[in-house]
Design a protein around this motif. Structure first.
Motif, short mmCIF file in Angstrom:
data_model
loop_
_atom_site.label_atom_id
_atom_site.label_comp_id
_atom_site.label_asym_id
_atom_site.label_seq_id
_atom_site.Cartn_x
_atom_site.Cartn_y
_atom_site.Cartn_z
N GLY A 69 -73.11 86.19 49.65
CA GLY A 69 -71.73 86.45 49.24
C GLY A 69 -70.86 86.86 50.41
N LYS A 70 -71.39 87.69 51.28
CA LYS A 70 -70.63 88.14 52.46
C LYS A 70 -70.27 86.98 53.36
N ALA A 71 -71.23 86.07 53.58
CA ALA A 71 -70.98 84.91 54.45
C ALA A 71 -69.94 83.99 53.83
N TYR A 72 -70.03 83.76 52.52
CA TYR A 72 -69.09 82.86 51.86
C TYR A 72 -67.68 83.46 51.84
N LEU A 73 -67.59 84.73 51.52
CA LEU A 73 -66.28 85.38 51.45
C LEU A 73 -65.64 85.49 52.83
N GLU A 74 -66.45 85.68 53.85
CA GLU A 74 -65.92 85.73 55.22
C GLU A 74 -65.32 84.38 55.59
N GLU A 75 -65.96 83.30 55.16
CA GLU A 75 -65.46 81.96 55.45
C GLU A 75 -64.15 81.69 54.70
N LYS A 76 -64.09 82.07 53.43
CA LYS A 76 -62.95 81.73 52.60
C LYS A 76 -61.82 82.76 52.65
N PHE A 77 -62.17 84.03 52.74
CA PHE A 77 -61.17 85.09 52.66
C PHE A 77 -61.10 85.96 53.91
N GLY A 78 -61.78 85.53 54.98
CA GLY A 78 -61.78 86.28 56.22
C GLY A 78 -60.58 85.93 57.09
N PRO A 79 -60.52 86.47 58.31
CA PRO A 79 -59.36 86.27 59.18
C PRO A 79 -59.15 84.83 59.64
N VAL A 108 -59.24 78.83 43.92
CA VAL A 108 -58.41 78.94 45.11
C VAL A 108 -59.22 78.71 46.38
N SER A 109 -60.44 79.26 46.43
CA SER A 109 -61.25 79.15 47.64
C SER A 109 -61.56 77.70 47.99
N ALA A 110 -61.63 76.84 46.98
CA ALA A 110 -61.92 75.42 47.24
C ALA A 110 -60.80 74.74 47.99
N HIS A 111 -59.62 75.34 48.00
CA HIS A 111 -58.46 74.73 48.65
C HIS A 111 -57.98 75.52 49.88
N LEU A 112 -58.76 76.50 50.30
CA LEU A 112 -58.41 77.27 51.50
C LEU A 112 -59.02 76.61 52.73
N HIS A 113 -58.27 76.56 53.79
CA HIS A 113 -58.74 75.94 55.02
C HIS A 113 -58.69 76.94 56.17
N ARG A 114 -59.48 76.67 57.18
CA ARG A 114 -59.52 77.55 58.35
C ARG A 114 -58.25 77.38 59.19
N GLU A 115 -57.77 78.48 59.74
CA GLU A 115 -56.63 78.46 60.65
C GLU A 115 -57.14 78.50 62.08
N GLN A 116 -56.33 78.00 63.00
CA GLN A 116 -56.77 77.88 64.39
C GLN A 116 -56.50 79.10 65.24
#
Length: 294
Positions: A109-119, A169-177
């Motif tokens: 859960g921590k790894a997934y949330l960091e990817e989707k809801f992290g910085p 929502v997480s399925a549509h979140l993308h990483r920022e550069q």
């Protein structure tokens, strides 16, 4: 509606149920001073659904306009607030979900949330009923509100609705550069706003605010304008006025004493700035808010 915001701009949320970190409430902009909430952030992800009226929403240096039926998702630990520059009312549902409720204490859960809801993830997503999956999210917010306030206290249903909402929502979140630079910028801003909150009652210069970063004067001004939307001096004055409003409502201290306690050198200057910010004299504000007179 006063938000409980600390010196680092973090907010402590008053969750609906004990030991269940889910915040689901209805609000109105008129509950805030000058129809604007305080700048704040929290580890919770947040959803807003506008039920009536319109509002602007500031997130991490950007402003989004929302009208009735629109919504927004704000990612974890992003500075944000809702407001109306025309001081007109808006009714909305706000849902805030702490990562613990989504499995943040587990390794996966921590790894997934960091990817989707992290910085590194997107700061926010706007939600419109013209997009099918976003329309479903907006409907889910309304359903979650009705379930929370329906008196059933079905925690499993609340949990499943919340998890489904965040998963959509997480399925549509993308990483920022540029997340690394942004994270460093927010660390500097938190230091500088902390200095303002701790020393607002004394004479405080932009150079002193910048030194708490530590950054130069021009970098300080650049960071405030880019990420908070105003200059360090304007932020300082607005915070002083906010604290003076609390004193006017909660104490019987004379206006002249409150002026000095909030960092204004004279009561006449305080009254002038107060009227420009609030639209009333300090005395009239005290009467209107039901505060005590000296």
């Amino acid at each position: 509606m006063a938000l409980e915001v600390f010196s680092d701009l973090s907010e402590r949320l008053n969750y609906n149920l004990p030991n269940f970190p889910l915040y689901v409430r209805k609000g109105w902009l008129h509950q805030f001073d000058r129809y604007a909430a305080a700048y704040h952030w929290h580890p919770d992800v947040e959803f807003i659904l506008v039920l009536d009226g319109a509002m602007d929403y500031f997130i991490h240096g950007q402003t989004v306009h929302m009208k009735q039926g629109d919504g927004i998702f704000v990612n974890s630990k992003r500075l944000h607030y809702g407001f109306s520059s025309t001081e007109t009312d808006c009714c909305f549902i706000v849902v805030a979900v702490h990562p613990v409720l989504l499995g943040a204490e587990t390794l996966a859960g921590k790894a997934y949330l960091e990817e989707k809801f992290g910085p590194s993830a997107a700061d926010f997503l706007t939600l419109s009923d013209s997009v099918p999956w976003q329309r479903d999210v907006l409907s889910s917010l309304d359903a979650l509100y009705r379930e929370m306030h329906g008196g059933t206290d079905n925690l499993l249903l609340l949990l499943s609705q919340t998890a489904s909402l965040c998963a959509s929502v997480s399925a549509h979140l993308h990483r920022e550069q540029q997340s690394g630079g942004d994270e460093h910028a927010w660390m500097l801003i938190r230091r500088m706003t902390h200095r303002i909150h701790q020393c607002y009652e004394s004479k405080l210069t932009v150079d002193e605010i910048a030194a708490s970063g530590p950054v130069c004067r021009s970098r300080c001004s650049e960071l405030f304008k880019q990420h908070i939307g105003e200059s360090p001096n304007n932020y300082l004055i607005r915070y002083r006025i906010q604290k003076s409003c609390e004193m006017l409502k909660e104490t019987a201290r004379p206006v002249s004493e409150i002026a000095l306690a909030c960092g204004f050198q004279t009561s006449s200057y305080f009254s002038s700035v107060f009227r420009k910010q609030i639209g009333l004299s300090p005395q009239d504000f005290r009467k209107q808010s039901g505060g005590s007179s000296a």
